[in-house]
Design a protein around this motif. Structure first.
Motif, PDB file in Angstrom:
ATOM      1  N   LYS A 243      29.102  83.211-120.035  1.00  0.00           N
ATOM      2  CA  LYS A 243      29.570  81.904-119.254  1.00  0.00           C
ATOM      3  C   LYS A 243      30.570  82.406-118.406  1.00  0.00           C
ATOM      4  CE  LYS A 243      27.751  77.906-120.281  1.00  0.00           C
ATOM      5  NZ  LYS A 243      27.211  76.873-119.552  1.00  0.00           N
ATOM      6  N   ILE A 244      31.499  83.335-118.829  1.00  0.00           N
ATOM      7  CA  ILE A 244      32.437  84.019-117.810  1.00  0.00           C
ATOM      8  C   ILE A 244      31.784  84.884-116.567  1.00  0.00           C
ATOM      9  CG2 ILE A 244      33.979  85.908-117.739  1.00  0.00           C
ATOM     10  CD1 ILE A 244      35.081  84.631-120.298  1.00  0.00           C
ATOM     11  N   GLU A 245      30.649  85.336-117.030  1.00  0.00           N
ATOM     12  CA  GLU A 245      29.899  86.264-115.936  1.00  0.00           C
ATOM     13  C   GLU A 245      29.225  85.059-115.175  1.00  0.00           C
ATOM     14  OE1 GLU A 245      29.667  89.404-115.427  1.00  0.00           O
ATOM     15  OE2 GLU A 245      31.281  89.693-116.917  1.00  0.00           O
ATOM     16  N   ALA A 246      28.761  83.908-115.595  1.00  0.00           N
ATOM     17  CA  ALA A 246      28.230  82.868-114.618  1.00  0.00           C
ATOM     18  C   ALA A 246      29.396  82.375-113.528  1.00  0.00           C
ATOM     19  CB  ALA A 246      27.616  81.805-115.335  1.00  0.00           C
ATOM     20  N   VAL A 247      30.758  82.251-114.273  1.00  0.00           N
ATOM     21  CA  VAL A 247      31.805  81.812-113.299  1.00  0.00           C
ATOM     22  C   VAL A 247      31.918  82.799-112.332  1.00  0.00           C
ATOM     23  CG1 VAL A 247      34.067  81.253-113.318  1.00  0.00           C
ATOM     24  CG2 VAL A 247      32.566  80.498-115.022  1.00  0.00           C
ATOM     25  N   LYS A 248      31.928  84.031-112.620  1.00  0.00           N
ATOM     26  CA  LYS A 248      32.089  85.256-111.588  1.00  0.00           C
ATOM     27  C   LYS A 248      30.971  85.203-110.577  1.00  0.00           C
ATOM     28  CE  LYS A 248      32.302  90.403-111.813  1.00  0.00           C
ATOM     29  NZ  LYS A 248      32.205  91.517-112.697  1.00  0.00           N
TER      30      LYS A 248
END
Length: 604
Positions: free
Chosen positions: A556-561
């Motif tokens: 999820k954090i990579e998706a936000v990035k």
């Protein structure tokens, strides 16, 4: 006579469970008297995540001498119970000035403890005392329930003691139903968010919410921002004191005619009418509240093994144990052959057997050097740390809330362990099964790391948490007061930002109150940069709650990035930092592997 004894014992037991805040229990040790309070729920591992609060009160009657008091759980000879890893001891040391009283908090992670936390060893000025001190429940909870999974675990809810706020109607005629209800303790509140971290939901009456102290309100607000669910039940409005915490209650949504839902950071706030009367089915407002409890516990339902966590979030190359053992075996065989038969055969042929006294040690030393060289080449000599985090900064409140993962790797043991601050919640990744799997299934819960946690100077995880060549991972949450910020100003017709986030900003996106999106890049810490308007980029208004309510925070954090603008709202900025200023490195001397540090900021 026997009846009187039973009645007396029952009365004392009921008083112990009553949650009185007057500290009636404790032990005297000369000049020092000590009382310890623990959370009735969670101190023995009954919740599936979060920390259980413990509180020390030490009084010093000496008029001229200060004392150093250490409280250490568990007491010797206690039995251990099931959980991930094993907590050998939990301790806190405080200084008590002459003729004064000192109080301090410390917390138990969701890790099995060698002992049930009923008694603690006491050290005064480094000397162990003959008598332990008993830990009694704090009465921190009004009514609380575990909404059971298949094995009795599940979602714990903290509820007011007021009858109109009971969550009984919220879960009425629904599955799963509460497997535990605790109504014997009075309601009380705490001033640290970690004390609430194990609860998936909190229900308060409007009257209670409006009479909380500033510290209690702040603790609940931090709990919500870190992913919790708070429902305030009652007809009317929250006081201005609540409004000051966040005057921009975001993402307002009407759940029903009498209920509103707000997204606050990673969590949710509900304003709703109380469930005055039991109903045959759950109304929409109560369904939304109930569903939010399930969302809050979602990140904690699946815990990885050490190898599995390293696949999800690599901090070291996977170690091929069998290949490593084979190489070690052949090296050992080679050493045995050289120092024994081959060495003796050569010296006998040369008729110089006396040289055996120095050739054997020389060959042994060479073999030792080869083993060291082997580990240096194949296993490495450096320690590593890696972090993936998403931080939300409320610049008006100066409050930073972070969720993420942190991983560690060391080729050697590290007895000094890890040092975190006192506002970080850590969840050890040492299981391969969902948290609800019971010990009766006969499954192992991962490797048996054994270590201690000491809260004297921060949160120090020492002992056997760091093991040679075995990665260690935690999920983490934290909420703390921080000065970092991004300043926005208009100058000479241009929109400019000043980077005060403590690290170089690799990329920056900003959405003004009209929904226009601006961009900048490569802003060193303390420097100023001009924002450039992007005509073809629109904000997406995705919710941070969706990031939190996932079992895979790394993805999820990579998706936000990858799509930062999709999570922007008017008046907010998104920044990707070169170095993480919000999560401590924790492992001394470790090199930082390529990490992800994302910041979503709310301007004043």
């Amino acid at each position: 006579m026997r009846f009187a004894r039973v009645l007396c014992a029952a009365t004392l037991f009921g008083y112990a469970l009553s949650g009185s805040a007057s500290y009636p229990f404790g032990q005297n040790y000369g000049d020092i008297s000590i009382e310890v309070r623990r959370s009735l729920i969670g101190a023995s591992g009954s919740k599936i995540h979060g920390y259980a609060a413990l509180r020390i009160k030490a009084s010093n009657r000496s008029p001229d001498k200060a004392h150093r008091v250490e409280i250490r759980f568990p007491s010797e000879g206690a039995n251990s119970f099931w959980g991930p890893g094993r907590l050998k001891s939990l301790s806190k040391t405080i200084e008590v000035a002459p003729d004064s009283t000192a109080e301090a908090y410390f917390y138990k992670p969701w890790i099995r403890l060698d002992g049930r936390g009923e008694e603690a060893i006491v050290y005064i000025d480094g000397k162990k005392q003959a008598q332990n001190v008993h830990a009694f429940g704090t009465g921190l909870h009004g009514a609380s329930g575990s909404f059971g999974g298949p094995f009795g675990g599940g979602s714990w809810v903290y509820s007011s003691a007021e009858p109109t706020v009971s969550f009984g109607a919220i879960r009425k005629s629904s599955f799963p139903v509460p497997s535990k209800i605790n109504t014997r303790t009075r309601h009380s509140f705490d001033s640290t968010w970690l004390a609430y971290s194990g609860y998936d939901g909190i229900i308060l009456s409007l009257s209670e919410a409006n009479t909380l102290s500033a510290d209690e309100r702040a603790a609940l607000w931090e709990y919500v921002k870190a992913g919790g669910s708070l429902a305030v039940m009652g007809l009317g409005q929250l006081s201005d004191d609540w409004a000051r915490l966040d005057s921009r209650l975001a993402n307002r949504e009407l759940v029903s005619d009498s209920s509103e839902r707000y997204e606050i950071g990673f969590g949710l706030l509900f304003l709703s009418e109380p469930p005055f009367f039991p109903t045959s089915s759950r109304p929409p407002a109560h369904t939304a509240i109930y569903d939010s409890w399930l969302e809050t516990q979602e990140p904690w339902l699946l815990i990885y093994t050490a190898a599995g966590a390293n696949k999800v979030f690599p901090v070291a190359k996977p170690v091929d144990t069998m290949a490593s053992l084979r190489r070690m075996f052949f090296l050992a065989l080679l050493f045995a052959a050289v120092i024994g038969p081959l060495n003796i055969a050569v010296l006998r042929r040369k008729k110089q057997m006396m040289r055996l006294y120095w050739t054997a040690p020389a060959i042994s030393l060479t073999a030792c050097l080869l083993f060291v060289l082997y580990f240096a080449v194949f296993e490495g000599v450096s320690k590593y740390t890696r972090v993936a985090s998403l931080t939300m900064i409320d610049q008006e409140l100066r409050l930073a809330t972070t969720i993420g993962w942190i991983g560690f790797y060391s080729p050697t043991a590290h007895p000094d362990g890890l040092l975190f601050d006192e506002v970080t919640e850590l969840t050890l990744q040492e299981e391969g099964l969902p948290r609800f799997s019971p010990p009766a299934m006969g499954t192992t819960v991962g490797m048996d790391r054994v270590g201690s946690v000491d809260w004297t100077d921060g949160q120090r995880w020492s002992g056997g948490w760091i093991q040679p060549r075995i990665p260690l991972h935690f999920k983490l949450r934290k909420s703390e007061s921080r000065p970092e910020r991004m300043d926005l100003k208009k100058e000479d017709g241009a929109l400019k930002v000043v980077n005060r986030l403590g690290s170089r900003v690799k990329s920056l996106w900003y959405a003004d109150h009209d929904g226009k999106v601006y961009q900048a890049a490569d802003i060193s810490n303390g420097s100023e940069s001009v924002l450039t308007e992007t005509n073809d980029v629109k904000i997406g208004l995705k919710k941070l709650r969706d990031v939190y309510a996932s079992q895979d925070w790394v993805a999820k954090i990579e998706a936000v990035k990858a799509s930062p603008v999709a999570y922007l709202q008017p008046g907010q900025y998104f920044a990707e930092l070169e170095e993480n200023a919000f999560v401590e490195k924790a492992l001394k001397g470790a090199k930082m592997k390529p990490s992800t540090c994302l910041v979503l900021g709310i301007l004043e």
